[in-house]
Design an enzyme around this catalytic site. Structure first.
Site, short mmCIF file in Angstrom:
data_model
loop_
_atom_site.label_atom_id
_atom_site.label_comp_id
_atom_site.label_asym_id
_atom_site.label_seq_id
_atom_site.Cartn_x
_atom_site.Cartn_y
_atom_site.Cartn_z
CB THR A 44 84.05 34.43 -0.64
OG1 THR A 44 84.33 35.67 0.01
CG2 THR A 44 82.73 33.89 -0.14
CE LYS A 104 77.23 25.79 -1.64
NZ LYS A 104 76.83 27.13 -2.04
NE ARG A 109 64.14 41.61 5.19
CZ ARG A 109 64.99 42.61 5.12
NH1 ARG A 109 65.25 43.33 6.19
NH2 ARG A 109 65.60 42.89 4.00
CG HIS A 154 63.02 6.74 -21.01
ND1 HIS A 154 62.18 7.49 -20.22
CD2 HIS A 154 62.70 5.44 -20.79
CE1 HIS A 154 61.38 6.67 -19.54
NE2 HIS A 154 61.69 5.42 -19.87
P1 NDP Z 1 70.46 37.03 0.02
O1 NDP Z 1 70.37 38.45 -0.38
O2 NDP Z 1 70.21 35.96 -0.97
O3 NDP Z 1 69.43 36.77 1.24
C1 NDP Z 1 69.45 37.56 2.37
C2 NDP Z 1 68.24 37.17 3.20
O4 NDP Z 1 68.29 37.82 4.46
C3 NDP Z 1 66.91 37.59 2.55
O5 NDP Z 1 65.97 36.60 2.83
C4 NDP Z 1 66.61 38.89 3.28
O6 NDP Z 1 65.24 39.19 3.31
C5 NDP Z 1 67.10 38.58 4.67
N1 NDP Z 1 67.44 39.73 5.48
C6 NDP Z 1 68.22 40.78 5.16
N2 NDP Z 1 68.32 41.64 6.19
C7 NDP Z 1 67.59 41.11 7.19
C8 NDP Z 1 67.27 41.53 8.51
N3 NDP Z 1 67.76 42.66 8.99
N4 NDP Z 1 66.47 40.75 9.27
C9 NDP Z 1 65.95 39.60 8.77
N5 NDP Z 1 66.20 39.16 7.54
C10 NDP Z 1 67.01 39.90 6.75
O7 NDP Z 1 71.87 36.90 0.73
P2 NDP Z 1 72.72 35.66 1.19
O8 NDP Z 1 73.46 36.12 2.38
O9 NDP Z 1 71.90 34.42 1.31
O10 NDP Z 1 73.71 35.47 -0.05
C11 NDP Z 1 74.49 36.56 -0.52
C12 NDP Z 1 74.93 36.34 -1.92
O11 NDP Z 1 75.91 35.34 -1.97
C13 NDP Z 1 73.84 35.85 -2.87
O12 NDP Z 1 73.06 36.89 -3.38
C14 NDP Z 1 74.65 35.18 -3.93
O13 NDP Z 1 75.05 36.14 -4.86
C15 NDP Z 1 75.84 34.66 -3.18
N6 NDP Z 1 75.71 33.21 -2.94
C16 NDP Z 1 75.59 32.34 -3.98
C17 NDP Z 1 75.44 30.99 -3.76
C18 NDP Z 1 75.28 30.07 -4.91
O14 NDP Z 1 75.59 30.46 -6.03
N7 NDP Z 1 74.80 28.85 -4.68
C19 NDP Z 1 75.40 30.44 -2.42
C20 NDP Z 1 75.51 31.42 -1.40
C21 NDP Z 1 75.66 32.75 -1.66
P3 NDP Z 1 64.51 39.94 2.07
O15 NDP Z 1 64.39 38.92 0.98
O16 NDP Z 1 63.23 40.35 2.65
O17 NDP Z 1 65.41 41.08 1.70
#
Ligand code: NDP
Length: 453
Positions: free
Chosen positions: A41, A50, A204, A442
């Protein structure tokens, strides 16, 4: 015929590569099984491409600021297809480099998908599903198969992209709906916006980046909105209709949002499909593999590292787990990975980075009276001449009695670079007094951490 190895690693992502090379350096006979591209990944469809897109998406802003520095760009032509092609070329280069590293390390790369036959044997089917399975016999097995994007079960979900698909596009449509408020959603909303795409982000919940310090997430939101991302809170997709390139998202509000593409950034899940873990009697909890502090599953000779354990899903953590495992298993060096105080960053625009406890978690854990907070909010010098850009927030969350820094957070330029270094001090147990005693450098953004009232 079976091939025999000291270690069979399933998955050539960050954790698997690190473990395989380290084990081979200790003299182990190692096979590494991968059905997709070597790199996993992070290298192929995550952190690396990314970040390259983040850089690409910031060029327009730099051009917009140029006149304030006396540089007036001529005719600017934007071709996102070129950017995407260059990103893919860089990924190809890194993929080849990693394959070369494996060969140099003496690791046998076995292309194909691995499946447990029993607790010591893995059948590897060809990635294209053709030909005979190759059977690998192993004294030890490491599961490092990572995670995959998770699609919510709504009608038409298959019409949408997940993050993997973003890197395969030739160009992006004029309007995209991004679903989610987490890491991936915020990062891609900003990338797309920077590349000239109109972005509607459906979240959401009632705020972005759940789990991060709330004040920081508000500053990110403010910056993203200033940039032109249209964020709609407490809205979920109920269905996706239409055909590729011409889609409509039907929302929980009953609204129909038209767009050329939908990105579902709704979380990731461990990729256990096809592993046949039950043949090895490896316990699965929900959709993750539980492991102990030494990465062992319930079977003492089968270990797991990285996103498949669903513990801390970050590349450097998987790498460290993989190396610690290999050092222990093949060189007798026992070291347990420290999962506390792991710094992380969201490469949104503005960028957020953090180490330690958020204000909310610190208060929840120790009580309101036991926690003090210091912050600095300002426009950085880089914004003085262009007279534009988001404000920075630097924040220290302290244990009131000792002044010990429990959390060090930042939104703003170079946040990830700054917090990476601050993480050393926080990990060593630094207090606010230690920060204050440090002479400021600074003029910088991060000097505010050592001059905060
Ligand atoms: P996240 O868990 O960070 O975010 C998922 C988002 O999707 C949340 O806002 C969640 O809402 C929402 N969601 C989940 N299910 C639904 C649904 N059925 N309908 C609508 N909204 C929904 O996951 P990501 O996919 O963004 O990233 C996954 C992982 O990848 C991260 O946790 C991280 O570990 C890793 N990652 C790290 C990065 C970095 O280090 N810069 C960059 C990208 C990924 P809610 O909050 O309400 O659950």
């Amino acid at each position: 015929m079976e091939d025999s190895f000291d270690l069979v690693v399933l998955g050539a992502g960050s954790g698997g590569l690190a473990a395989a090379k380290r084990a081979a350096s200790h003299g182990a006979r190692v096979a590494l099984v991968e059905g997709d591209r070597v790199g996993g990944t992070c290298v192929i469809r995550g952190c690396v491409p990314k970040k390259l897109l983040v850089y690409g998406s910031q060029v327009q802003e730099q051009l917009d600021s140029a006149p304030s520095y006396g540089v007036v760009p001529g005719v600017v032509q934007r071709d996102t297809a070129v950017l995407l092609r260059h990103v893919r070329q860089e990924v190809d280069r890194l993929n080849a480099l990693h394959i070369d590293f494996l060969a140099k390390a003496g690791v046998t790369l076995v292309p194909g998908w691995g499946r447990f036959l029993d607790s010591h044997r893995i059948a590897v089917s060809h990635a294209d599903g053709m030909g005979q399975d190759r059977v690998l016999e192993a004294k030890r097995i490491l599961i490092a198969v990572g995670g995959r994007p998770h699609r919510p079960e709504i009608p038409g979900a298959a019409l949408a992209w997940v993050s993997d698909d973003m890197f395969l596009q030739d160009r992006f449509p004029a309007r995209v709906v991004v679903v989610g408020g987490g890491f991936i959603a915020c990062e891609f909303a900003c990338i797309l916006k920077g590349l000239g795409v109109e972005v509607v982000q459906l979240v959401r919940g009632d705020h972005l980046l759940r789990g991060f310090d709330r004040e920081l997430s508000s500053v990110v939101q403010e910056g993203m909105e200033e940039k032109g991302v249209e964020i709609r809170f407490q809205v979920s997709p109920e269905a996706i209709e239409g055909q590729p390139g011409e889609l409509t998202v039907v929302t929980s509000e009953g609204e129909s949002v038209g767009c050329g593409g939908v990105l579902l950034a709704t979380g990731r899940r461990p990729f256990l499909e096809g592993l046949n873990l039950s043949a090895a009697a490896v316990v699965v909890d929900g959709h993750r593999i539980p492991v102990d502090a030494d990465q062992a599953t319930n079977r003492p000779h089968i270990h797991a590292v990285g996103d498949v354990t669903d513990r801390v899903c970050l590349t450097p953590v998987a790498v460290d787990e993989g190396r610690a495992y290999a050092d222990f298993a093949f060189a007798g060096r026992h070291r347990q990975v420290n999962h506390d105080l792991v710094a992380s960053a969201v490469f949104s625009q503005p960028e957020l980075a953090t180490v330690g406890l958020s204000e909310e978690i610190a208060i929840e854990r120790f009580g309101k009276e036991a926690v003090t907070v210091h912050r600095a909010r300002f426009r950085s010098m880089a914004q003085a001449l262009p007279k534009r850009g988001p404000r920075c927030l630097l924040k220290l969350v302290l244990e009131a009695s000792s002044g010990k820094v429990l959390g060090c957070h930042m939104v703003g330029e170079h946040a990830a670079e700054i917090i990476q270094m601050a993480a050393i001090a926080v990990g060593m147990g630094a207090t606010k007094e230690d920060f204050d005693r440090t002479m400021a450098l600074h003029p910088t953004v991060s000097e505010e951490f050592v001059t905060m009232a």
